[in-house]
Design an enzyme around this catalytic site. Structure first.
Site, PDB file in Angstrom:
ATOM      1  N   GLU A 176       0.743  -1.348  -0.008  1.00  0.00           N
ATOM      2  CA  GLU A 176      -0.124   0.025   0.189  1.00  0.00           C
ATOM      3  C   GLU A 176       0.863   1.217   0.062  1.00  0.00           C
ATOM      4  OE1 GLU A 176      -2.863  -0.552   3.195  1.00  0.00           O
ATOM      5  OE2 GLU A 176      -3.935  -1.786   1.845  1.00  0.00           O
ATOM      6  N   GLU A 368      -5.642  -8.179  -0.825  1.00  0.00           N
ATOM      7  CA  GLU A 368      -6.425  -8.037   0.557  1.00  0.00           C
ATOM      8  C   GLU A 368      -7.742  -7.756   0.322  1.00  0.00           C
ATOM      9  OE1 GLU A 368      -4.906  -5.390   3.422  1.00  0.00           O
ATOM     10  OE2 GLU A 368      -2.892  -5.858   2.936  1.00  0.00           O
TER      11      GLU A 368
END
Ligand code: BG6
Length: 474
Positions: A176, A368
């Site tokens: 991320e 995810e």
């Protein structure tokens, strides 16, 4: 017939600092994540970078995956996983981060984990680093603000690629990476106040160092492991304008760009044309050294890994208030929220994937996805315990359907890894009670519990999903 391709990667995702524990074992030294307590103030406040012996730090023992990985992997195998997205703790391999010699015991640990996975036919998909750097790199260098981290990262990558070249084919750079924009302490290893007038300059300079380091990692990975693929990872979410008012639509576009900037750079290998105007507005003047841009251009990422939990609403004249994974937007009246206020939106996932694929035309990997919820452990009637987590099944079913719909629209999705396939420490709150797993880990928010593992109802459900290659979402 299943919409998922035959070789589709099905599995789950975990991160070293959220599951391993053993934070000082076998030569490891603390990482930045080991200084984060429980609760907002203890995670994002001034305690960052310090360990206070009177305070509880969930990563120090986490769910003790370090000692229980065999049992956990056997459970993943029982569900039929053929991939596990996981991360390596940099501070196990290079405990300080800037030393020349790696820590053999740390290397051995991941050898053992990879062997155990491969024994069951589970492909490791390895994040080089997930939301942590060795603490020493943060204290001595100010994290990724300092260009020297490129060299340390390169050494670390070289070591792990050489060591695991026969075991790991799928790799990923920083988890991320786009969250550095609002939470530099997670990936960047430094804190910068919101009011700091140099904030944008500091953050984008650090990001530039990370882009160069990623490009170097991509180059090395392809040289050392020719059959490998290496991707990026970004925090994904769909964004909607609050109304069709042109100002709202325009603001939403600008917001999207802020996230896509990171994938534009890493997937295409070049700073996009709009960088110039964006940096002018933000008063950012990057220090780019000779060779940086060429290295980036020659080494873009092979695939785009992204997380997706929710969507956000953007309005031109108000700053939002709905909570999200490390970000905020306005509440959406059409969507349900989790107990933590994350509003879930499977249709947003389909449209988001279409946008990503149309923009880059490279494979996507959903790295995810999941629902953080409070679970109640109950007697299963057979001498063990379970959780009736129908709410989680519903969330996952709708999101897997959303993936199938995106595939139907021509998106090349190579895999689906639900977050926290076993309960682990929450990144944003440090709680254990925010559970995502198919497997219950008996640990509470203060680190008490038996650490025993129990299969939830969703465990059996996901097993059927994988067994039918996504056709039976029952
Ligand atoms: C992602 C992170 O943003 O969200 C994970 O990569 C994190 O590390 C996950 O755990 C879920 O967020 P949280 O805060 O509920 O744990």
């Amino acid at each position: 017939m299943s919409k998922f391709p035959e070789n589709f990667l099905w599995g789950g995702a975990i991160a070293a600092n959220q599951c391993e524990g053993a934070y000082l074992e076998d030569g490891k030294l603390p990482s930045t994540a080991d200084t984060l307590g429980v609760g907002f103030e203890n995670r994002f406040g001034t305690s960052y970078g310090k360990i206070d012996s009177n305070r509880y730090y969930p990563s120090h023992r986490a769910i003790d995956f370090y000692h229980r990985y065999k049992e956990d992997i056997a459970l993943f195998a029982e569900m039929g996983f053929n991939c596990l997205r996981m991360s390596i703790a940099w501070s196990r391999i290079y405990p300080l981060g800037d030393e020349l010699k790696p820590n053999e015991k740390g290397l051995q640990f991941y050898d053992d984990v990879f062997d155990e996975l491969l024994k069951y036919g589970i492909q490791p998909i390895v994040d080089i680093t997930h939301y942590e750097i060795p603490l020493h790199l943060s204290l001595k260098y100010g994290g990724w603000q300092d260009r020297r981290l490129i060299e340390f990262y390169e050494r670390y990558c070289h070591t792990i690629f050489e060591r695991y070249k026969n075991k790991v084919k799928y790799w990923m750079n920083f988890t991320e990476i786009n969250t550095i924009n609002y939470l530099p302490q997670f990936n960047g290893g430094f804190v910068v106040e919101r009011q700091d007038k140099n904030r944008a300059q500091i953050i984008f300079q650090a990001a530039h160092h990370m882009f160069v380091a990623s490009a170097k990692a991509n180059e090395l990975c392809h040289q050392i492991i020719p059959e490998s693929v290496i991707g990026m990872n970004m925090a994904g979410k769909q964004l909607y304008p609050a109304t069709c008012k042109p100002e709202d639509v325009y603001e939403t576009l600008l917001n999207k760009r802020e996230t896509m900037f990171f994938s534009d750079v890493m997937m295409n290998g070049v700073y996009p044309a709009y960088t110039k105007s964006m940096f002018k507005r933000l008063e950012v003047n990057l220090d780019i050294r000779e060779g940086d841009l060429e290295l980036m251009k020659n080494n873009p990422c092979d695939y785009l890994g992204f997380s997706y939990y929710m969507s956000n609403v953007i309005q031109s004249d108000t700053k939002g208030s709905a909570i999200g994974n490390m970000s905020w937007g306005l509440p959406n009246p059409y969507l349900k929220g989790s107990e933590w206020g994350w509003q879930y939106d499977p249709i947003g996932l389909t449209s988001y994937m279409i946008e990503l694929y149309d923009r880059y035309n490279k494979p996507l990997f959903l790295a995810e996805n999941g629902l953080g919820a409070k679970d109640t452990l109950k007697d299963d009637g057979n001498g063990s315990y379970t959780v009736e987590d129908d709410y989680r099944i519903e969330y996952l079913r709708e999101h897997i359907e959303a993936c199938a719909n995106a595939i139907d629209q021509g998106v090349e999705l190579i895999g689906y890894a639900s977050w926290g396939s076993i309960d682990l420490v929450s990144a944003s709150t440090g709680q254990m009670s925010k559970r995502y797993g198919y497997i219950y880990a008996d640990v509470d928010d203060e680190g008490n519990g038996t650490f025993e593992r129990y299969r939830k109802k969703s465990f059996y459900w996901y097993k059927k999903v994988i067994g039918s290659n996504g056709e039976n979402l029952g």
